[in-house]
Design an enzyme around this catalytic site. Structure first.
Site, PDB file in Angstrom:
ATOM      1  N   LYS A  34      -9.617   1.812  -2.077  1.00  0.00           N
ATOM      2  CA  LYS A  34      -9.793   1.223  -0.749  1.00  0.00           C
ATOM      3  C   LYS A  34     -11.157   1.565  -0.162  1.00  0.00           C
ATOM      4  CE  LYS A  34      -7.274   1.022   3.685  1.00  0.00           C
ATOM      5  NZ  LYS A  34      -6.124   1.608   4.421  1.00  0.00           N
TER       6      LYS A  34
ATOM      7  N   CYS B 254      -4.886  -3.325   2.988  1.00  0.00           N
ATOM      8  CA  CYS B 254      -4.612  -3.170   4.422  1.00  0.00           C
ATOM      9  C   CYS B 254      -5.826  -3.415   5.320  1.00  0.00           C
ATOM     10  CB  CYS B 254      -3.991  -1.791   4.649  1.00  0.00           C
ATOM     11  SG  CYS B 254      -2.991  -1.656   6.158  1.00  0.00           S
TER      12      CYS B 254
ATOM     13  N   GLU C 232       0.860  -1.184   0.000  1.00  0.00           N
ATOM     14  CA  GLU C 232       0.000   0.000   0.000  1.00  0.00           C
ATOM     15  C   GLU C 232       0.900   1.238   0.000  1.00  0.00           C
ATOM     16  OE1 GLU C 232      -3.495   1.794   2.959  1.00  0.00           O
ATOM     17  OE2 GLU C 232      -1.990   0.405   3.745  1.00  0.00           O
TER      18      GLU C 232
END
Length: 278
Positions: A108, A144, A40
């Site tokens: 995300k 994540c 990321e």
């Protein structure tokens, strides 16, 4: 399928980071990798000016990623930032083919507003899940904090993914590393999928920051939850084999996806969207 986990430190300088990507991708190519997974925020570390660093997906940084893929023939997934309409940025995982073509972009969904962090102050959330064909393999993209939400992994698996690709900057903290390992293995086991997860490690050449930089522990995990590769806490590149035929044999013996009770619980989530490159 040979997958490279490229566990690199990330600098506040995008030019430094692009150079590190090129070096790691060349090492992955020498190891015979088909796909390389990067962390990321590969573009620029958290803690800096994300708005200033953000670029459209045809900007200089992503163009550099595309050129690196084209020069090595290796596919790539990496985390970048792109401008969002409300003045924030998107935390985006991009996938490039070995030809250099952009094949998918995932923004995300779950922002890290937890444990003293407020990612949503700077980052706008995405709006959809993405399954993309990477080297001919249907793969679901995650970033994540997403891994803490099992419904996302389930939607990707139900949407056809046999591989989950996770890019992360997993911050150190009490029990955090144990959470990372446990959650990744759980997502592999409960969805009978391969998981390729790559995290940042701290950059020794950059000043300390309270923002997430990562504990490393990039891993390749098979559909039974067996860890096939684990990079530990130091920077490095490892290339490991993911035998995708294992997925079918595991699902035949352990058909937990087929045995879901949609009549009781309903569908997992709306079907995964087709891969989007924009």
């Amino acid at each position: 399928m040979r997958i490279a986990l490229c566990q690199i430190p990330v600098s506040p300088d995008t030019a430094v980071n692009l150079s590190r990507v090129r070096s790691a991708l060349a090492e992955a190519a020498r190891g015979g990798a088909d796909l390389a997974v990067f962390p990321e925020a590969t573009m620029v570390r958290f803690g800096g000016d994300l708005r200033a660093a953000a670029e459209p997906l045809d900007g200089p940084f992503c163009s550099g990623l595309a050129a690196a893929c084209a020069s090595t023939g290796v596919w790539l997934v990496a985390g970048v930032f792109e401008p969002a309409p409300d003045g924030r940025v998107y935390n985006t995982a991009v996938a490039f083919a070995g030809s250099g073509a952009l094949v998918a972009a995932y923004r995300k969904l779950h922002l890290f507003d937890a444990l003293g962090q407020r990612e949503s102050d700077l980052v706008a959330p995405g709006a959809g899940v993405v399954v993309a064909e990477l080297c001919g393999v249907p793969a679901g993209l995650q970033t994540c904090y997403d891994i803490r939400f099992p419904e996302l992994s389930r939607a990707l698996a139900v949407g056809g993914a046999s591989l989950l690709v996770v890019s992360a900057a997993w911050q150190a903290g009490l029990f955090k590393e144990e959470h990372w390992v446990t959650l990744l293995r759980a997502r592999a086991i409960e969805n009978t999928v391969w998981v390729a997860a790559c995290g940042q490690v701290p950059d020794p050449d950059s000043p300390p920051t309270r923002a997430p930089t990562g504990v490393g522990r990039s891993m390749l995990i098979d559909p039974l939850g067996v860890v096939r590769a684990d990079l530990g806490p130091a920077a490095g590149v490892v290339v490991a084999e993911a035998d995708l035929s294992v997925t079918g044999s595991v699902r035949s013996a352990l058909p937990s996806l087929a045995n879901r009770r949609e009549d009781v619980f309903g569908p997992a989530l709306p079907a995964a969207a087709p891969a989007s490159a924009g």
